[in-house]
Motif scaffolding. Structure first.
Motif, PDB file in Angstrom:
ATOM      1  N   ALA A   1       0.829  -1.210   0.000  1.00 47.24           N
ATOM      2  CA  ALA A   1       0.000   0.000   0.000  1.00 47.24           C
ATOM      3  C   ALA A   1       0.862   1.258   0.000  1.00 47.24           C
ATOM      4  N   ASP A   2       1.894   1.271   0.822  1.00 45.72           N
ATOM      5  CA  ASP A   2       2.782   2.438   0.870  1.00 45.72           C
ATOM      6  C   ASP A   2       3.475   2.665  -0.469  1.00 45.72           C
ATOM      7  N   THR A   3       3.924   1.579  -1.078  1.00 42.04           N
ATOM      8  CA  THR A   3       4.590   1.675  -2.379  1.00 42.04           C
ATOM      9  C   THR A   3       3.614   2.176  -3.444  1.00 42.04           C
ATOM     10  N   ALA A   4       2.407   1.629  -3.442  1.00 43.36           N
ATOM     11  CA  ALA A   4       1.390   2.059  -4.406  1.00 43.36           C
ATOM     12  C   ALA A   4       1.048   3.529  -4.222  1.00 43.36           C
ATOM     13  N   ALA A   5       0.942   3.971  -2.983  1.00 45.02           N
ATOM     14  CA  ALA A   5       0.630   5.377  -2.720  1.00 45.02           C
ATOM     15  C   ALA A   5       1.697   6.297  -3.305  1.00 45.02           C
ATOM     16  N   VAL A   6       2.953   5.928  -3.142  1.00 40.30           N
ATOM     17  CA  VAL A   6       4.042   6.724  -3.709  1.00 40.30           C
ATOM     18  C   VAL A   6       3.941   6.735  -5.230  1.00 40.30           C
ATOM     19  N   LEU A   7       3.732   5.577  -5.815  1.00 41.07           N
ATOM     20  CA  LEU A   7       3.660   5.486  -7.275  1.00 41.07           C
ATOM     21  C   LEU A   7       2.479   6.276  -7.843  1.00 41.07           C
ATOM     22  N   LEU A   8       1.391   6.349  -7.094  1.00 40.54           N
ATOM     23  CA  LEU A   8       0.195   7.050  -7.574  1.00 40.54           C
ATOM     24  C   LEU A   8       0.234   8.552  -7.322  1.00 40.54           C
TER      25      LEU A   8
ATOM     26  N   THR B   1       3.309  10.504  -7.197  1.00 41.21           N
ATOM     27  CA  THR B   1       4.553  11.160  -7.616  1.00 41.21           C
ATOM     28  C   THR B   1       4.690  11.049  -9.131  1.00 41.21           C
ATOM     29  N   GLU B   2       5.762  11.626  -9.633  1.00 39.91           N
ATOM     30  CA  GLU B   2       6.015  11.581 -11.067  1.00 39.91           C
ATOM     31  C   GLU B   2       6.125  10.129 -11.537  1.00 39.91           C
ATOM     32  N   PRO B   3       5.610   9.837 -12.710  1.00 39.13           N
ATOM     33  CA  PRO B   3       5.684   8.459 -13.224  1.00 39.13           C
ATOM     34  C   PRO B   3       7.128   8.001 -13.410  1.00 39.13           C
ATOM     35  N   LEU B   4       7.351   6.734 -13.199  1.00 40.28           N
ATOM     36  CA  LEU B   4       8.657   6.130 -13.473  1.00 40.28           C
ATOM     37  C   LEU B   4       8.706   5.782 -14.952  1.00 40.28           C
ATOM     38  N   THR B   5       9.849   5.869 -15.533  1.00 41.30           N
ATOM     39  CA  THR B   5       9.999   5.560 -16.947  1.00 41.30           C
ATOM     40  C   THR B   5      10.838   4.303 -17.105  1.00 41.30           C
ATOM     41  N   GLY B   6      10.214   3.255 -17.628  1.00 39.96           N
ATOM     42  CA  GLY B   6      10.945   2.029 -17.916  1.00 39.96           C
ATOM     43  C   GLY B   6      11.340   1.207 -16.717  1.00 39.96           C
ATOM     44  N   GLN B   7      10.791   1.506 -15.563  1.00 35.57           N
ATOM     45  CA  GLN B   7      11.151   0.754 -14.360  1.00 35.57           C
ATOM     46  C   GLN B   7       9.985  -0.107 -13.921  1.00 35.57           C
ATOM     47  N   ILE B   8      10.271  -1.335 -13.587  1.00 33.94           N
ATOM     48  CA  ILE B   8       9.261  -2.230 -13.033  1.00 33.94           C
ATOM     49  C   ILE B   8       9.486  -2.296 -11.536  1.00 33.94           C
TER      50      ILE B   8
ATOM     51  N   ASP C   1      13.052  -2.034  -3.514  1.00 36.92           N
ATOM     52  CA  ASP C   1      12.002  -1.144  -4.022  1.00 36.92           C
ATOM     53  C   ASP C   1      11.203  -0.473  -2.902  1.00 36.92           C
ATOM     54  N   VAL C   2      10.845  -1.211  -1.852  1.00 36.47           N
ATOM     55  CA  VAL C   2      10.060  -0.613  -0.763  1.00 36.47           C
ATOM     56  C   VAL C   2      10.841   0.515  -0.085  1.00 36.47           C
ATOM     57  N   PRO C   3      12.053   0.267   0.420  1.00 30.93           N
ATOM     58  CA  PRO C   3      12.765   1.370   1.075  1.00 30.93           C
ATOM     59  C   PRO C   3      13.115   2.522   0.134  1.00 30.93           C
ATOM     60  N   THR C   4      13.446   2.200  -1.104  1.00 32.76           N
ATOM     61  CA  THR C   4      13.804   3.256  -2.056  1.00 32.76           C
ATOM     62  C   THR C   4      12.627   4.193  -2.307  1.00 32.76           C
ATOM     63  N   LEU C   5      11.454   3.630  -2.493  1.00 32.52           N
ATOM     64  CA  LEU C   5      10.286   4.449  -2.821  1.00 32.52           C
ATOM     65  C   LEU C   5       9.599   5.048  -1.603  1.00 32.52           C
TER      66      LEU C   5
END
Length: 114
Positions: A8-15, A17-24, A91-95
């Motif tokens: 949930a925390d990761t999804a919140a950041v992704l939704l 903030t600026e979109p990531l380009t080419g990153q999974i 990915d979790v700590p980075t984001l």
């Protein structure tokens, strides 16, 4: 294994903030775990012994097909049960800016809420 709160925390950041380009992004926990590790964490929190009764793969296929489960579902379930969590990344700590929760932390939090 990844804690639902970390997803949930990761999804919140992704939704938000600026979109990531080419990153999974694949959120994971901080360490690989086995089914026994999960049982031990739950056992510790509940204060009861938990014994894992592993079922033969062929028997699992047979019994799950008999109750109408599709092959893709059985394959996914067995993959999850047999391999548990084979991948760990940052990915979790980075984001999110916080460390990913351990299986013991997850068990404490989730079982305390029940």
């Amino acid at each position: 294994m990844v804690d639902a709160a970390d997803i949930a925390d990761t999804a919140a950041v992704l939704l938000t903030t600026e979109p990531l380009t080419g990153q999974i992004v694949v959120p994971t926990g901080p360490a690989t775990i086995t089914t026994q590790d999960a049982a031990d964490a739950i056992s510790s929190v509940l204060g009861v012994d938990i014994e894992i009764d592993y079922v033969d793969t062929d028997r699992a296929w047979s019994e799950l097909r008999a109750v109408g489960r599709p092959d893709w579902w059985i394959a996914d379930l067995l993959n999850i049960c047999q391999k548990s969590s084979a991948e760990v990344n940052d990915d979790v700590p980075t984001l999110t800016g916080h460390t990913a929760r351990t299986i013991k932390d997850s068990a404490k939090t989730d079982l305390a809420a029940r």
